[in-house]
Design an enzyme around this catalytic site. Structure first.
Site, mmCIF file in Angstrom:
data_model
loop_
_atom_site.group_PDB
_atom_site.id
_atom_site.type_symbol
_atom_site.label_atom_id
_atom_site.label_comp_id
_atom_site.label_asym_id
_atom_site.label_seq_id
_atom_site.Cartn_x
_atom_site.Cartn_y
_atom_site.Cartn_z
ATOM 1 N N CYS A 130 91.521 -28.359 44.933
ATOM 2 C CA CYS A 130 92.165 -28.578 43.635
ATOM 3 C C CYS A 130 91.477 -27.755 42.552
ATOM 4 O O CYS A 130 90.275 -27.869 42.341
ATOM 5 C CB CYS A 130 92.109 -30.058 43.286
ATOM 6 S SG CYS A 130 92.697 -30.436 41.622
ATOM 7 N N TYR A 176 103.967 -24.392 39.685
ATOM 8 C CA TYR A 176 103.115 -25.366 40.363
ATOM 9 C C TYR A 176 103.902 -26.165 41.399
ATOM 10 O O TYR A 176 103.432 -26.398 42.515
ATOM 11 C CB TYR A 176 102.496 -26.301 39.326
ATOM 12 C CG TYR A 176 101.628 -27.386 39.925
ATOM 13 C CD1 TYR A 176 100.461 -27.081 40.601
ATOM 14 C CD2 TYR A 176 101.989 -28.730 39.800
ATOM 15 C CE1 TYR A 176 99.665 -28.070 41.148
ATOM 16 C CE2 TYR A 176 101.193 -29.726 40.341
ATOM 17 C CZ TYR A 176 100.036 -29.393 41.016
ATOM 18 O OH TYR A 176 99.248 -30.379 41.563
ATOM 19 N N GLU A 197 95.457 -22.636 45.503
ATOM 20 C CA GLU A 197 95.041 -22.854 44.113
ATOM 21 C C GLU A 197 93.724 -22.117 43.911
ATOM 22 O O GLU A 197 92.734 -22.408 44.587
ATOM 23 C CB GLU A 197 94.875 -24.340 43.825
ATOM 24 C CG GLU A 197 96.188 -25.114 43.897
ATOM 25 C CD GLU A 197 96.069 -26.535 43.381
ATOM 26 O OE1 GLU A 197 95.066 -26.854 42.701
ATOM 27 O OE2 GLU A 197 96.985 -27.330 43.653
ATOM 28 N N ASP A 225 93.095 -34.077 49.606
ATOM 29 C CA ASP A 225 94.127 -33.119 49.239
ATOM 30 C C ASP A 225 94.479 -32.287 50.467
ATOM 31 O O ASP A 225 93.648 -31.534 50.982
ATOM 32 C CB ASP A 225 93.639 -32.197 48.116
ATOM 33 C CG ASP A 225 93.423 -32.943 46.806
ATOM 34 O OD1 ASP A 225 94.154 -33.923 46.564
ATOM 35 O OD2 ASP A 225 92.537 -32.552 46.035
ATOM 36 N N TYR A 262 95.318 -25.894 49.361
ATOM 37 C CA TYR A 262 93.937 -26.348 49.184
ATOM 38 C C TYR A 262 92.963 -25.642 50.128
ATOM 39 O O TYR A 262 91.812 -26.055 50.248
ATOM 40 C CB TYR A 262 93.860 -27.854 49.401
ATOM 41 C CG TYR A 262 94.724 -28.638 48.446
ATOM 42 C CD1 TYR A 262 94.472 -28.621 47.076
ATOM 43 C CD2 TYR A 262 95.817 -29.380 48.905
ATOM 44 C CE1 TYR A 262 95.281 -29.320 46.192
ATOM 45 C CE2 TYR A 262 96.624 -30.087 48.027
ATOM 46 C CZ TYR A 262 96.347 -30.049 46.671
ATOM 47 O OH TYR A 262 97.159 -30.747 45.795
ATOM 48 N N CYS A 285 89.391 -35.311 39.983
ATOM 49 C CA CYS A 285 88.695 -34.173 40.587
ATOM 50 C C CYS A 285 88.402 -34.511 42.040
ATOM 51 O O CYS A 285 87.645 -35.442 42.316
ATOM 52 C CB CYS A 285 87.395 -33.858 39.844
ATOM 53 S SG CYS A 285 86.428 -32.537 40.631
ATOM 54 N N CYS A 337 73.244 -23.224 50.513
ATOM 55 C CA CYS A 337 73.579 -21.879 50.955
ATOM 56 C C CYS A 337 72.489 -20.905 50.562
ATOM 57 O O CYS A 337 72.216 -20.730 49.363
ATOM 58 C CB CYS A 337 74.909 -21.426 50.375
ATOM 59 S SG CYS A 337 75.360 -19.748 50.831
#
Length: 221
Positions: free
Chosen positions: A55, A86, A98, A133, A138, A203, A212
């Protein structure tokens, strides 16, 4: 964004919606947080990076907080339909993800730091979903603007994979490809989670807790 009815298989160019020759809206307001224009041309010396990590509301907020970011905007990338809406992207019939466009000063913010933020802010092993999602919109993606960006994306991916495996996660599914057309999303999506709009809005972004390593690739050239 909360519904799980989106398609999980990418459509072909032949199956995709036709789209339109121009966007049905314009972006005229500056960045709600940073105050700079959303669209180019951008000042000399700045560079562009494009990421898909679920998202785009929460994803954009993650990047605008970084020192050295000049502006951010959300949009649709990696698909077939020209100037999609959208609703069309949500249908799974455009092929887009997205995406967040990050315009940054490389003298302040190295591209590798953007990649570290990208990898750690989401789970890049989930394929066509991110948490609750679900759908191709996504999927995880890095769209590169130079061979140096591509090399850095691939090197940090390879460095991150063992750390994900160490916590029981599978192979990284992130798409790494040259950047194609970036279609800005509707004005109401821009900086959606800013204090001026929806500071407590939805969110779905969540990292894995793995770190990482960076410094494994050079971005010059």
């Amino acid at each position: 964004m909360l519904f799980n009815r989106h398609k999980t298989e990418l459509v072909s160019a032949e199956q995709a919606l036709p789209g339109r020759a121009a966007a049905p809206f314009t972006l005229t307001q500056p960045h709600t947080v940073l105050g700079n224009p959303l669209t180019g041309p951008y000042p000399a010396g700045l560079e562009v990076a494009d990421f898909g990590l679920g998202c785009f509301w929460g994803a954009e907020r993650t990047f605008w907080k970084l020192p050295g970011v000049w502006t951010t905007l959300v949009g649709y990338q990696g698909g077939h339909t020209e100037n999609p809406t959208y609703e069309e992207v949500c249908s799974g019939r455009t092929g887009h993800t997205e995406a967040v466009r990050v315009v940054y000063d490389p003298a302040v913010l190295p591209y590798e730091t953007l990649l570290k933020t990208f990898w750690e802010a989401h789970d890049p092993t989930q394929g066509n979903r991110q948490g609750n999602d679900v759908g191709t919109q996504y999927r995880s993606a890095v769209y590169t603007h130079s061979p140096a960006q591509a090399a850095a994306a691939e090197a940090t991916r390879d460095a991150f994979q063992p750390n994900l495996a160490a916590i029981g996660l599978g192979p990284i599914t992130t798409e790494i490809a040259p950047a194609g057309p970036f279609y800005p999303a509707e004005p109401y999506h821009q900086q959606y989670l800013s204090d001026a709009k929806n500071p407590n809005g939805y969110c779905g972004l969540g990292g894995t807790g793995a770190s990482c390593p960076i410094g494994v690739a050079r971005t010059e050239g």
